[in-house]
Write an enzyme that holds these catalytic residues in place. Structure first.
Site, PDB file in Angstrom:
ATOM      1  N   TRP A  34       0.827  -1.213   0.000  1.00 31.67           N
ATOM      2  CA  TRP A  34       0.000   0.000   0.000  1.00 31.67           C
ATOM      3  C   TRP A  34       0.858   1.259   0.000  1.00 31.67           C
ATOM      4  O   TRP A  34       0.439   2.289  -0.544  1.00 31.67           O
ATOM      5  CB  TRP A  34      -0.946  -0.008   1.205  1.00 31.67           C
ATOM      6  CG  TRP A  34      -1.858  -1.202   1.173  1.00 31.67           C
ATOM      7  CD1 TRP A  34      -1.803  -2.298   1.969  1.00 31.67           C
ATOM      8  CD2 TRP A  34      -2.930  -1.407   0.244  1.00 31.67           C
ATOM      9  NE1 TRP A  34      -2.782  -3.178   1.607  1.00 31.67           N
ATOM     10  CE2 TRP A  34      -3.497  -2.664   0.552  1.00 31.67           C
ATOM     11  CE3 TRP A  34      -3.481  -0.655  -0.796  1.00 31.67           C
ATOM     12  CZ2 TRP A  34      -4.573  -3.192  -0.148  1.00 31.67           C
ATOM     13  CZ3 TRP A  34      -4.552  -1.171  -1.487  1.00 31.67           C
ATOM     14  CH2 TRP A  34      -5.087  -2.422  -1.173  1.00 31.67           C
ATOM     15  N   HIS A  44     -10.109  -9.983   1.978  1.00 30.52           N
ATOM     16  CA  HIS A  44      -9.100 -10.982   1.609  1.00 30.52           C
ATOM     17  C   HIS A  44      -7.736 -10.347   1.311  1.00 30.52           C
ATOM     18  O   HIS A  44      -6.738 -11.042   1.220  1.00 30.52           O
ATOM     19  CB  HIS A  44      -9.576 -11.839   0.425  1.00 30.52           C
ATOM     20  CG  HIS A  44      -9.462 -11.160  -0.905  1.00 30.52           C
ATOM     21  ND1 HIS A  44      -9.256 -11.857  -2.071  1.00 30.52           N
ATOM     22  CD2 HIS A  44      -9.542  -9.850  -1.254  1.00 30.52           C
ATOM     23  CE1 HIS A  44      -9.199 -11.000  -3.083  1.00 30.52           C
ATOM     24  NE2 HIS A  44      -9.377  -9.787  -2.606  1.00 30.52           N
TER      25      HIS A  44
END
Length: 813
Positions: A596, A716
């Site tokens: 990220w 997930h």
């Protein structure tokens, strides 16, 4: 071999006549030396034409087939030879006679330009890799036998009719026999099929447009080295057969029959030596064997000239025989060597051009140069030094010339076990080939009553083990997944769909190497993604069609290495070992920061990631919009909703709803500023007025006031601790009345969804490697939700789309 023997018989009949007869028949107006030089020059004209013949017939041989080209060259040789036998003398026709003789000799040279090495190429393309020298030996022996036959016929006719009658009309007999020999050789050659190597190359690549241009662009150095490598043998050969014959009869006064007999012995030695060295090259190596011959060519030049000038029949015979021994050892392996230097698509042109360029210097220039050196210096040693110098050049060229295809001449590998076959598989294959029963019958034939079934069980066990080895090998190879990525990135499937469907044309469009691209295409065809036609073209199979760039599945985008997200994800996969050992995602090890963080720092990566997610949202959104009852809800927040595809689908189907898209600022900006991505639902005209945007991290406190908090394919991506944090933020944002719902859309492991489990486990590994996330069971989702203060409201809805399930959680009271 028959066609080669006849062509060389006809060609060398002229060479003998040019030395013994033509000076008096066609050039009587010149001095004896001038007539001999003019006759030598007519020989040289043929050698000048041989490279042109190599180009003409080589072009058609590489485009239309070896067989057709050699049939055409054979016809041209037979016709021109017969017409030479019908020519009038200079006394009867004047200058027209030598002019016609020269034209017909040019035709002979053009024809032999194809035959010289063309027949060798054709023979070698039928050969197993371990016997290429043996197969090449037969055309070489045919050439020697043709030359030998020409000498025998000339000697026999001279003895039979006498020297006077032979000069008057007997010399025409070998040439007129060309008509009969043409019929015999055509019959023999018509019975030969096209080479499997050429047929396979045509099926795969189609016909090359300009073989000459291809070889000049691709292998100019190999062309030059090959021609120079042939120089020593050719110079020695024609010095022995042409210069020595003329020097012996004219300057030394040696009887013609003595010189012809010595030449016959030498040709017999050459035939045996050439055949033997070609066969031995299969064992000792082609270059190594040829190098021995080149050294002998240069070393024997000096003894040969000394023995020749003794004018003794035995010495002359010994001189010529040893010279042809050296030539035979040198030339025998060169056909197979040169065939291995060049690929199939222009092999005939390249090998024929190399051979005839070498022969041009040796045949056209060497006899005349030797004669001039002898006249200028008065010493036969000058001729020896010329031969030794060319041998040194050939030695250097051979040392630098390497075979690019030492093990095979094309993609048809005859008589060999395919590479990467296990030892047990090779043994079983050998047993099957030695049996009269087909392999499939042997493996499945039932045992007969009364026989010992232990052997049958052993055979079945071996077959099962081989099958297991093959299955594991297919699983383990890295080439197939990367071949798919290479093909998609190049745009192979799109090009074929547009009708650009041959390796040559595709390589031109892509700026790729034709041979390498063809090998990639062949593997794709073996995978069932492409199909081949008899014309060597490719077309998409139904499976391959899904890899076009515009296919709704979006598979091509996930493989395209020009896509930053696809390429980066693939780079992380090889570190799966690290992820297994440490339990941490491998992305940080590869890129030095968590996924990220990379997404925040790399705008292109983020954009490509959002685009990939939008394709998924376009597929999932309509199902989510219709999978539950939204009538009691008024406002939906899509948390981590990317560019808004799923939320737009919900708002478009349920006009009473309004929605908020919550995601990182950069992603929200793309959703706000850009229209819906390909496949996404744009919504009704007022959808935009019911859609608001909230640029923030979903780990921060979420905005209140929503009936439904949607987590579509989000959990997930994250590890358990992060999932709990996110679900806790959702619980905090739900109304205190207990009416709000957290809707989780994800795959649920262990629930029979009809989806194959292999894709599920693959996705699970992908989450582990890239993000540290995972696929979960229903129980695991409930445990995470419970830790965040949420409880399952009702059983999951049955999966109806890509194995996804919809779970609804509410705040626990």
């Amino acid at each position: 071999m028959v066609g080669t023997s006849i062509q060389y018989f006809e060609f060398f009949s002229y060479s003998l006549a040019a030395v013994l007869i033509f000076p008096d028949v066609f050039f009587p107006h010149l001095s004896s030396s001038g007539a001999l030089l003019a006759s030598f020059s007519s020989i040289g004209v043929a050698f000048i034409m041989r490279p042109l013949g190599a180009l003409i017939f080589g072009h058609f041989a590489d485009r239309s087939g070896r067989k057709r080209a050699l049939l055409a060259s054979l016809s041209l040789m037979g016709l021109s030879t017969t017409l030479i036998g019908l020519l009038p003398s200079f006394d009867d026709a004047g200058w027209a006679a030598p002019i016609a003789l020269t034209v017909l000799r040019m035709a002979q040279g053009t024809a032999l330009g194809a035959e010289g090495m063309g027949a060798t190429v054709m023979a070698i393309e039928f050969a197993p890799p371990s016997s290429r020298g043996l197969y090449s030996a037969f055309p070489g022996a045919g050439a020697s036998l043709g030359s030998l036959s020409a000498n025998i016929v000339f000697l026999g006719l001279t003895q039979a009719v006498g020297a006077g009658q032979f000069e008057a009309w007997g010399w025409r007999v070998p040439f007129l026999a060309g008509a009969l020999l043409l019929g015999i050789s055509l019959y023999a050659r018509l019975s030969v099929a096209e080479t499997p190597v050429f047929v396979a190359a045509q099926d795969r690549e189609g016909a090359t447009r300009m073989p000459l241009m291809d070889v000049v662009r691709a292998q100019p150095k190999a062309l030059a080295l090959g021609a120079v490598a042939l120089l020593a043998g050719n110079v020695l050969y024609f010095v022995t057969h042409t210069f020595a014959l003329a020097h012996g009869t004219s300057s030394l006064g040696v009887p013609r029959n003595v010189m012809l007999t010595a030449t016959l012995v030498a040709l017999a030695v050459q035939t045996v030596a050439g055949f033997s060295s070609a066969v031995l090259s299969d064992r000792f190596g082609r270059r190594r064997t040829a190098l021995v011959g080149v050294v002998l060519c240069g070393g024997w030049a000096f003894p040969m000239m000394g023995l020749l000038n003794s004018a003794e029949p035995a010495s002359i015979t010994w001189a010529l025989a040893m010279a042809m021994l050296a030539y035979g050892i040198c030339s025998g392996p060169l056909g197979a060597l040169l065939a291995g230097v060049f690929p199939t698509r222009y092999r005939f042109t390249a090998v024929a051009l190399v051979f005839n360029s070498g022969v041009l210097v040796g045949g056209a220039l060497a006899p005349a140069a030797a004669d001039r050196l002898l006249v200028a210096t008065g010493s036969p040693w000058s001729v020896a030094w010329m031969v030794a110098f060319t041998a040194a050049l050939s030695l250097a060229a051979l040392l630098k010339l390497t075979e690019r295809h030492p093990g095979h001449l094309g993609d048809v590998s005859m008589g060999t076990t395919p590479p990467h076959t296990s030892g047990q598989a090779q043994h079983t294959r050998q047993l099957e080939e030695e049996s009269l029963m087909p392999a499939h019958a042997r493996r499945t034939a039932p045992s007969t009553p009364g026989t010992d079934t232990s052997q049958d069980r052993a055979t079945e066990e071996v077959a099962a083990e081989e099958s297991a080895v093959a299955d594991v090998a297919r699983m383990a190879t890295l080439f197939t997944p990367w071949a798919l990525r290479a093909a998609v990135t190049l745009g192979v499937f799109d090009l074929i769909a547009k009708g650009v469907n041959t390796p040559v044309r595709m390589a031109e469009h892509l700026g790729a190497d034709t041979s390498s691209l063809h090998r990639l295409l062949r593997h794709l065809a073996n995978l069932g993604l492409l199909r081949t036609t008899s014309a060597g073209r490719y077309r998409l199979s139904p499976t391959g069609a899904v890899l076009k760039s515009g296919h709704p599945s979006g598979l091509a985008r996930g493989l395209d290495q020009s896509d930053a997200w696809a390429a980066a994800g693939d780079r992380a996969v090889p570190e799966i070992l690290s992820a297994v050992r440490t339990g941490s995602p491998a992305w940080a090890k590869v890129f030095g920061e968590p996924f990220w963080q990379s997404l925040s720092n790399d705008a292109r990566l983020a954009a490509d990631f959002d685009a990939a997610m939008s394709v998924h949202a376009a597929e999932v959104g309509p199902w989510v919009a219709g999978a539950r009852d939204w009538r009691a809800d008024t406002r939906v927040a899509d948390i981590g909703g990317g560019t808004g595809g799923t939320l737009r689908s919900i708002l478009a189907r349920h006009p009473h709803l309004s929605g908020t898209l919550i995601d990182l600022p950069e992603t929200v900006a793309r959703a706000r500023d850009n229209p819906p991505a390909q496949g996404e639902t744009a919504g009704t005209a007022d959808t935009a007025t019911r859609l608001t945007f909230c640029p923030q991290s979903f780990f921060e406190p979420l905005p209140p006031g929503h009936d439904v908090l949607l987590l579509a394919h989000i959990l997930h991506d994250w590890a358990d601790d992060d999932c709990v944090r996110l679900l806790r933020r959702c619980a905090e944002a739900l109304p205190d009345t207990g009416t709000g719902t957290v809707v989780v859309v994800d795959r649920v492991v262990g629930v029979d969804s009809g989806e194959e489990q292999l894709p599920v486990s693959q996705r699970d590994l992908a989450m582990m490697v890239v993000l540290g996330g995972r696929e979960r069971t229903e129980h695991e989702f409930c445990l995470l939700a419970a830790e965040a203060g949420l409880g399952l409201l009702r059983p999951p809805l049955p999966a109806t789309h890509q194995g996804l399930h919809l779970l609804e959680f509410g705040k626990r009271q």
